[in-house]
Scaffold this motif. Structure first.
Motif, PDB file in Angstrom:
ATOM      1  N   THR A 137     -13.318 -40.874  10.112  1.00 22.25           N
ATOM      2  CA  THR A 137     -14.350 -41.913  10.103  1.00 22.25           C
ATOM      3  C   THR A 137     -14.703 -42.355  11.517  1.00 22.25           C
ATOM      4  OG1 THR A 137     -12.711 -43.687   9.900  1.00 22.25           O
ATOM      5  CG2 THR A 137     -13.570 -42.760   7.864  1.00 22.25           C
ATOM      6  N   ASP A 489     -19.414 -50.577  12.065  1.00 20.88           N
ATOM      7  CA  ASP A 489     -19.441 -50.030  10.712  1.00 20.88           C
ATOM      8  C   ASP A 489     -20.411 -48.857  10.628  1.00 20.88           C
ATOM      9  OD1 ASP A 489     -17.707 -51.161   8.812  1.00 20.88           O
ATOM     10  OD2 ASP A 489     -18.858 -53.017   8.782  1.00 20.88           O
ATOM     11  N   LEU A 490     -20.124 -47.936   9.742  1.00 17.73           N
ATOM     12  CA  LEU A 490     -21.073 -46.861   9.497  1.00 17.73           C
ATOM     13  C   LEU A 490     -22.376 -47.450   8.960  1.00 17.73           C
ATOM     14  CD1 LEU A 490     -18.679 -44.256   7.834  1.00 17.73           C
ATOM     15  CD2 LEU A 490     -19.598 -44.202  10.163  1.00 17.73           C
ATOM     16  N   GLY A 492     -25.248 -48.816   6.895  1.00 16.63           N
ATOM     17  CA  GLY A 492     -25.290 -49.217   5.496  1.00 16.63           C
ATOM     18  C   GLY A 492     -23.996 -49.781   4.960  1.00 16.63           C
ATOM     19  N   LYS A 493     -22.952 -49.826   5.794  1.00 16.39           N
ATOM     20  CA  LYS A 493     -21.638 -50.285   5.330  1.00 16.39           C
ATOM     21  C   LYS A 493     -21.311 -51.707   5.779  1.00 16.39           C
ATOM     22  CE  LYS A 493     -20.577 -46.333   3.402  1.00 16.39           C
ATOM     23  NZ  LYS A 493     -20.407 -46.207   1.933  1.00 16.39           N
ATOM     24  N   GLY A 494     -22.185 -52.341   6.551  1.00 12.22           N
ATOM     25  CA  GLY A 494     -21.922 -53.705   6.979  1.00 12.22           C
ATOM     26  C   GLY A 494     -22.149 -53.880   8.465  1.00 12.22           C
ATOM     27  N   ASP A 495     -21.780 -55.069   8.980  1.00 11.28           N
ATOM     28  CA  ASP A 495     -21.994 -55.413  10.379  1.00 11.28           C
ATOM     29  C   ASP A 495     -20.686 -55.722  11.090  1.00 11.28           C
ATOM     30  OD1 ASP A 495     -24.859 -55.269  10.321  1.00 11.28           O
ATOM     31  OD2 ASP A 495     -24.844 -57.149   9.192  1.00 11.28           O
ATOM     32  N   ARG A 496     -19.599 -55.132  10.618  1.00 12.80           N
ATOM     33  CA  ARG A 496     -18.305 -55.374  11.249  1.00 12.80           C
ATOM     34  C   ARG A 496     -18.112 -54.457  12.456  1.00 12.80           C
ATOM     35  NH1 ARG A 496     -14.999 -54.179   5.876  1.00 12.80           N
ATOM     36  NH2 ARG A 496     -16.519 -52.474   6.040  1.00 12.80           N
ATOM     37  N   TRP A 498     -14.897 -52.481  14.417  1.00 10.04           N
ATOM     38  CA  TRP A 498     -13.515 -52.031  14.262  1.00 10.04           C
ATOM     39  C   TRP A 498     -12.947 -51.743  15.647  1.00 10.04           C
ATOM     40  CZ3 TRP A 498     -11.246 -51.697   9.379  1.00 10.04           C
ATOM     41  CH2 TRP A 498     -12.136 -51.917   8.311  1.00 10.04           C
TER      42      TRP A 498
END
Length: 518
Positions: A137, A489-490, A492-496, A498
């Motif tokens: 990922t 985030d990838l 479409g997966k959110g605004d976080r 990592w």
């Protein structure tokens, strides 16, 4: 054949065009370098200039890459050698790497390390997705942020005979001694040699040719503790000459300034504070060495201090705040990263001074602490910065400070419980990663740092600063060499965001997740 390079630098992102510059240092008498790019990248004719302290030539190619709906890899050939770098999709934020403290304050320590460049090798494996940890990922790095001490000039005090002789003069003679042409020449050669030798290490050279960088200097790029020495020494001709020589080398090698400053340099100020936008994120880079100075102690007619101690001037702060206000007005910046070479949140100097005072051999660490935001002379300027970062958070941008300098990894948090602040906007995170080459403090110092980290600092009414435990651990410091990667985030997966700290000798990273303001 080039003496150094290619070294990539990020110029910014305008109208979905990814800007990169490429620096080469060629040997005397060599022909101009050649560059071939894979489509759709295009390069302008190269600029050339002198290299202070080196007889060769500096060449810079400016490259423009139109972004598309998908990320892309751009291949290039430089003097017949093939390299590549990656560009994110136009709607996406980049994957970031962060390193600091890229050298040794004492060369004797180098002999104790089996693999001095081990963390650069680890970062390269992560970039290529060949690390032993599952990276399915995790994409390649698009930008490499280098947060200070890209070189260590500490050995110049003994390596340059004229400088060594100057250090042995009585104090009164030392602060009056002229900065001679011969000393300038020796220093120019020394700084150029540091960059060429250090960045020419295969592990570093491979990454600098593959990931565009954003660099900002710190004290060891000049001299240890620059701006925090006694006023007479700071203002002496030799110290000022050292600074100007280091600045010329910094501008050539780190900023690639063969002409005008890079386009992301903030208007309205005379130094290197810079601002970048990419996707829904922004990056603010603070130049905290060019204007740093100790207090002169002069007073005006009313008894007020003139020429007070400072990290940055009023002019520079105004330029920074104007950039922040412009981003807040746009309303589309979900994450703001702020590069502060020294941590904004760190154990207080007063407490550590008491702890370390009973132990011999900790002078270098004490000198570093006097240089920090948390030392008393800098607290007022720091408070103003903290209030502005909280204001940026209240405007809808999650603010994350990126720091180095302290030779450990750490997580700090600034938190406001003031009623006028939205609950989800009350936190500013600080991520510290240091060093990629420099080893950590001795065990006894680490122990007391860990103890000092447990104290919560009251910064202002309703505003606190604290060092947090790393997730899934019981400690607040990672006491080994480390690098950091920051991945959105990838799509479409959110605004976080990592965040992973990769520590030497540990197969798995320490991870923290940062959520956007909602």
């Amino acid at each position: 054949m080039q003496t150094l390079g290619p070294i990539l630098q990020f110029l910014g992102n305008q109208n979905h065009t990814w800007g990169v510059s490429l620096l080469l240092i060629t040997a005397p008498g060599d022909p101009p370098p050649s560059l071939q790019l894979s489509p759709p990248a295009q390069a302008a004719p190269p600029l050339s200039g002198v290299v202070p302290g080196h007889a060769g030539t500096a060449w810079r190619f400016d490259i423009a890459v139109p972004q598309g709906d998908a990320a892309k890899e751009i291949g290039y050939q430089c003097n017949g050698i093939t390299h590549s770098f990656h560009v994110p999709a136009k709607a996406g934020a980049p994957n970031l790497g962060y390193v600091s403290c890229n050298g040794f304050s004492d060369l004797r320590v180098k002999k104790t390390l089996k693999e001095p460049q081990a963390l650069w090798s680890r970062l390269a494996r992560l970039h290529r997705q060949t690390d032993r940890v599952d990276t399915t990922t995790y994409g390649p790095l698009h930008l490499l942020l280098m947060g200070g001490d890209q070189i260590y000039s500490d050995d110049m005090w003994t390596a340059i005979p004229e400088l060594l002789a100057w250090t042995e003069l009585p104090w009164a003679q030392r602060i009056q001694a002229p900065f001679t042409a011969s000393l300038r020449s020796a220093l120019q050669k020394h700084y150029a040699g540091l960059y060429i030798d250090h960045w020419g290490q295969p592990e570093q050279a491979a990454m600098l040719a593959s990931v565009p960088t954003v660099m900002m200097w710190d004290d060891h790029d000049i001299i240890d503790g620059w701006g925090s020495h006694p006023t007479d020494l700071h203002e002496s001709p030799v110290f000022q000459g050292i600074f100007e020589t280091a600045k010329a080398a910094f501008e050539c090698f780190q900023r690639q300034m063969l002409g005008a400053p890079p386009p992301a340099t903030l208007p309205g100020q005379a130094h290197h504070n810079s601002g970048y936008r990419f996707g829904s994120a922004g990056l603010l880079v603070l130049d905290m060495r060019s204007e740093r100075r100790p207090r002169r102690g002069d007073v005006d007619a009313t008894g007020g201090l003139l020429n007070a101690e400072q990290v940055m001037s009023e002019q520079s702060w105004r330029a920074v705040y104007q950039w922040l206000d412009a981003q807040a007005a746009s309303g589309d910046m979900k994450h703001l990263f702020v590069m502060s070479s020294i941590p904004v949140v760190h154990p207080s100097f007063e407490l550590l001074e008491k702890m370390l005072g009973i132990f011999p051999g900790q002078q270098e660490l004490e000198d570093d602490l006097r240089d920090h935001w948390t030392s008393p002379p800098h607290k007022a300027e720091r408070l103003r910065l903290i209030h502005r970062l909280l204001k940026a958070s209240e405007s809808g941008s999650r603010v994350t400070v990126l720091s180095g300098d302290v030779h450990v990894a750490a997580v700090g948090v600034i938190e406001s419980d003031r009623a006028e602040t939205k609950e989800n906007a009350r936190v500013v995170n600080q991520l510290t990663s240091s060093g990629v080459v420099h080893p950590p403090p001795l065990g006894v110092a680490l122990y007391f740092l860990e103890q000092a980290c447990k104290k919560v600092e009251t910064i202002d009414r309703g505003i606190t600063g604290a060092m947090y435990e790393f997730p899934t651990t019981s400690h607040r410091m990672i006491g080994c060499r480390n690098v950091m990667t920051i991945q959105p985030d990838l799509p479409g997966k959110g605004d976080r965001i990592w965040v992973n700290w990769w520590a030497e000798g540990e197969p798995h990273p320490y991870t923290k997740v940062i959520h956007a303001v909602v």
